[in-house]
Design a protein around this motif. Structure first.
Motif, PDB file in Angstrom:
ATOM      1  N   GLN A 184      -9.936   0.968  -5.397  1.00 33.99           N
ATOM      2  CA  GLN A 184     -10.436   0.127  -4.308  1.00 33.99           C
ATOM      3  C   GLN A 184      -9.385  -0.016  -3.206  1.00 33.99           C
ATOM      4  N   ALA A 185      -8.132  -0.231  -3.605  1.00 30.77           N
ATOM      5  CA  ALA A 185      -7.053  -0.388  -2.628  1.00 30.77           C
ATOM      6  C   ALA A 185      -6.846   0.890  -1.828  1.00 30.77           C
ATOM      7  N   TRP A 186      -6.876   2.035  -2.491  1.00 27.87           N
ATOM      8  CA  TRP A 186      -6.700   3.311  -1.793  1.00 27.87           C
ATOM      9  C   TRP A 186      -7.841   3.553  -0.811  1.00 27.87           C
TER      10      TRP A 186
ATOM     11  N   THR B 205       2.384  18.086   4.907  1.00 30.22           N
ATOM     12  CA  THR B 205       3.128  17.379   3.871  1.00 30.22           C
ATOM     13  C   THR B 205       3.569  16.006   4.357  1.00 30.22           C
ATOM     14  N   GLU B 206       4.032  15.942   5.589  1.00 34.50           N
ATOM     15  CA  GLU B 206       4.477  14.665   6.156  1.00 34.50           C
ATOM     16  C   GLU B 206       3.325  13.661   6.189  1.00 34.50           C
ATOM     17  N   ARG B 207       2.150  14.130   6.602  1.00 34.94           N
ATOM     18  CA  ARG B 207       0.985  13.246   6.673  1.00 34.94           C
ATOM     19  C   ARG B 207       0.518  12.838   5.274  1.00 34.94           C
ATOM     20  N   GLN B 208       0.571  13.772   4.332  1.00 36.69           N
ATOM     21  CA  GLN B 208       0.218  13.459   2.941  1.00 36.69           C
ATOM     22  C   GLN B 208       1.068  12.314   2.406  1.00 36.69           C
ATOM     23  N   LEU B 209       2.367  12.417   2.625  1.00 36.48           N
ATOM     24  CA  LEU B 209       3.285  11.403   2.106  1.00 36.48           C
ATOM     25  C   LEU B 209       3.082  10.064   2.812  1.00 36.48           C
ATOM     26  N   TYR B 210       2.768  10.108   4.102  1.00 34.84           N
ATOM     27  CA  TYR B 210       2.493   8.877   4.846  1.00 34.84           C
ATOM     28  C   TYR B 210       1.251   8.183   4.294  1.00 34.84           C
ATOM     29  N   LEU B 211       0.199   8.943   4.057  1.00 34.61           N
ATOM     30  CA  LEU B 211      -1.054   8.361   3.563  1.00 34.61           C
ATOM     31  C   LEU B 211      -0.916   7.825   2.148  1.00 34.61           C
ATOM     32  N   ILE B 212      -0.223   8.554   1.297  1.00 32.62           N
ATOM     33  CA  ILE B 212      -0.076   8.069  -0.083  1.00 32.62           C
ATOM     34  C   ILE B 212       0.795   6.820  -0.107  1.00 32.62           C
ATOM     35  N   ASP B 213       1.740   6.716   0.821  1.00 38.53           N
ATOM     36  CA  ASP B 213       2.549   5.499   0.906  1.00 38.53           C
ATOM     37  C   ASP B 213       1.692   4.308   1.327  1.00 38.53           C
ATOM     38  N   LEU B 214       0.776   4.524   2.251  1.00 39.46           N
ATOM     39  CA  LEU B 214      -0.151   3.449   2.633  1.00 39.46           C
ATOM     40  C   LEU B 214      -0.977   3.001   1.429  1.00 39.46           C
ATOM     41  N   CYS B 215      -1.446   3.963   0.645  1.00 36.74           N
ATOM     42  CA  CYS B 215      -2.217   3.640  -0.563  1.00 36.74           C
ATOM     43  C   CYS B 215      -1.390   2.796  -1.523  1.00 36.74           C
ATOM     44  N   CYS B 216      -0.136   3.179  -1.694  1.00 40.15           N
ATOM     45  CA  CYS B 216       0.731   2.455  -2.623  1.00 40.15           C
ATOM     46  C   CYS B 216       1.016   1.035  -2.147  1.00 40.15           C
ATOM     47  N   GLN B 217       1.242   0.875  -0.858  1.00 42.00           N
ATOM     48  CA  GLN B 217       1.475  -0.464  -0.320  1.00 42.00           C
ATOM     49  C   GLN B 217       0.266  -1.365  -0.551  1.00 42.00           C
TER      50      GLN B 217
ATOM     51  N   HIS C  74      -0.077  -2.303  -4.301  1.00 38.93           N
ATOM     52  CA  HIS C  74       0.888  -3.338  -4.673  1.00 38.93           C
ATOM     53  C   HIS C  74       0.353  -4.714  -4.296  1.00 38.93           C
ATOM     54  N   ARG C  75      -0.151  -4.823  -3.067  1.00 40.02           N
ATOM     55  CA  ARG C  75      -0.698  -6.095  -2.604  1.00 40.02           C
ATOM     56  C   ARG C  75      -1.844  -6.547  -3.513  1.00 40.02           C
ATOM     57  N   ALA C  76      -2.748  -5.624  -3.818  1.00 42.89           N
ATOM     58  CA  ALA C  76      -3.916  -5.969  -4.636  1.00 42.89           C
ATOM     59  C   ALA C  76      -3.517  -6.370  -6.050  1.00 42.89           C
ATOM     60  N   LEU C  77      -2.569  -5.659  -6.630  1.00 45.81           N
ATOM     61  CA  LEU C  77      -2.179  -5.932  -8.015  1.00 45.81           C
ATOM     62  C   LEU C  77      -1.368  -7.215  -8.143  1.00 45.81           C
TER      63      LEU C  77
ATOM     64  N   ILE D 244       6.671  -0.634 -10.847  1.00 44.90           N
ATOM     65  CA  ILE D 244       7.004  -1.251 -12.135  1.00 44.90           C
ATOM     66  C   ILE D 244       7.285  -2.732 -11.943  1.00 44.90           C
ATOM     67  N   GLU D 245       7.966  -3.069 -10.848  1.00 48.66           N
ATOM     68  CA  GLU D 245       8.233  -4.480 -10.555  1.00 48.66           C
ATOM     69  C   GLU D 245       6.933  -5.253 -10.347  1.00 48.66           C
ATOM     70  N   VAL D 246       5.958  -4.616  -9.688  1.00 40.76           N
ATOM     71  CA  VAL D 246       4.646  -5.245  -9.512  1.00 40.76           C
ATOM     72  C   VAL D 246       3.997  -5.487 -10.870  1.00 40.76           C
ATOM     73  N   PHE D 247       4.046  -4.483 -11.742  1.00 39.30           N
ATOM     74  CA  PHE D 247       3.493  -4.657 -13.092  1.00 39.30           C
ATOM     75  C   PHE D 247       4.161  -5.828 -13.814  1.00 39.30           C
ATOM     76  N   LEU D 248       5.475  -5.871 -13.783  1.00 41.01           N
ATOM     77  CA  LEU D 248       6.210  -6.916 -14.502  1.00 41.01           C
ATOM     78  C   LEU D 248       5.912  -8.302 -13.951  1.00 41.01           C
ATOM     79  N   GLN D 249       5.796  -8.403 -12.625  1.00 43.20           N
ATOM     80  CA  GLN D 249       5.513  -9.697 -12.006  1.00 43.20           C
ATOM     81  C   GLN D 249       4.065 -10.128 -12.239  1.00 43.20           C
ATOM     82  N   SER D 250       3.135  -9.196 -12.027  1.00 39.97           N
ATOM     83  CA  SER D 250       1.723  -9.533 -12.137  1.00 39.97           C
ATOM     84  C   SER D 250       1.320  -9.856 -13.576  1.00 39.97           C
TER      85      SER D 250
END
Length: 206
Positions: free
Chosen positions: A21-23, A63-75, A78-81, A116-122
């Motif tokens: 959902q976050a992605w 590749t640059e755009r791929q990494l940018y988009l996956i970073d947005l997904c990860c951010q 993290h917020r959702a979790l 991992i920090e998100v997992f531990l905190q959540s």
């Protein structure tokens, strides 16, 4: 055995629904396109390194755009979790609490920095783990991060608990036994040990 090193996704919790959902939200906001990621999609991808996941889901991007988009997904994940903990596998905290009385516990996962920090905190399970590493922290793959945990914490006889063939191969490369979490996302043909739920670790290591 003096220590246990865990994977996260498919081993300690299942965050695929929340992450899908976050992605979807992150990519829709950035590009205006609907990607329709699902739990099934992410279960087939989790366990790989993030640049490799990005190549699969954004094949037409640089590749640059791929990494940018996956970073947005990860951010966004993290917020959702942090807002809502993903489902933990049954009896996980009780199992970790009992294991931590006898063994030192660690996490090594093929995830981005901060996950991992998100997992531990959540999950509120941070008190049971002594340390953790991921490629986002070190730039290294799982086998090297397992080896670094072993060196840094002077572990003498650790085992690794994970749910994919990649976890198994990393354990072999690091030279430690592998426990296959069969309830997770992957398949392993010849693990050293197999568990069907976290609680079975207590029986395995009794």
């Amino acid at each position: 055995m003096d220590s246990i090193i865990f994977d996260v996704d498919g081993t300690l919790w299942d965050s695929t629904a929340a992450c899908a959902q976050a992605w979807n939200e992150a990519i829709l906001r950035e590009t205006g396109k609907s990607m329709n990621f699902t739990e099934h999609t992410l279960k087939s991808l989790f366990g790989r390194l993030l640049p490799d996941i990005a190549k699969v889901i954004f094949p037409d991007c640089t590749t640059e755009r791929q990494l940018y988009l996956i970073d947005l997904c990860c951010q966004e994940e993290h917020r959702a979790l942090l807002e809502q903990c993903a489902p933990l596998y049954p009896n996980l905290e009780d199992t970790l609490q009992k294991l931590s009385e006898k063994y030192r516990l660690f996490i090594v996962s093929n995830c981005q920095a901060g996950y991992i920090e998100v997992f531990l905190q959540s999950s509120h399970l941070g008190k049971y783990f002594e340390g953790h590493l991921c490629p986002g922290d070190t730039g290294n793959a799982k086998a090297d991060n397992i080896a670094q945990i072993i060196r840094d914490y002077h572990l003498e006889s650790p085992v690794y608990v994970g749910d994919t063939d990649g976890d198994f191969r990393a354990s072999q490369e690091a030279g430690i036994p592998f426990v296959f979490a069969s309830y997770g996302f992957g398949q392993v043909s010849s693990p050293d040990y197999t568990i069907n739920c976290p609680k079975e670790l207590l029986e395995l290591f009794s």
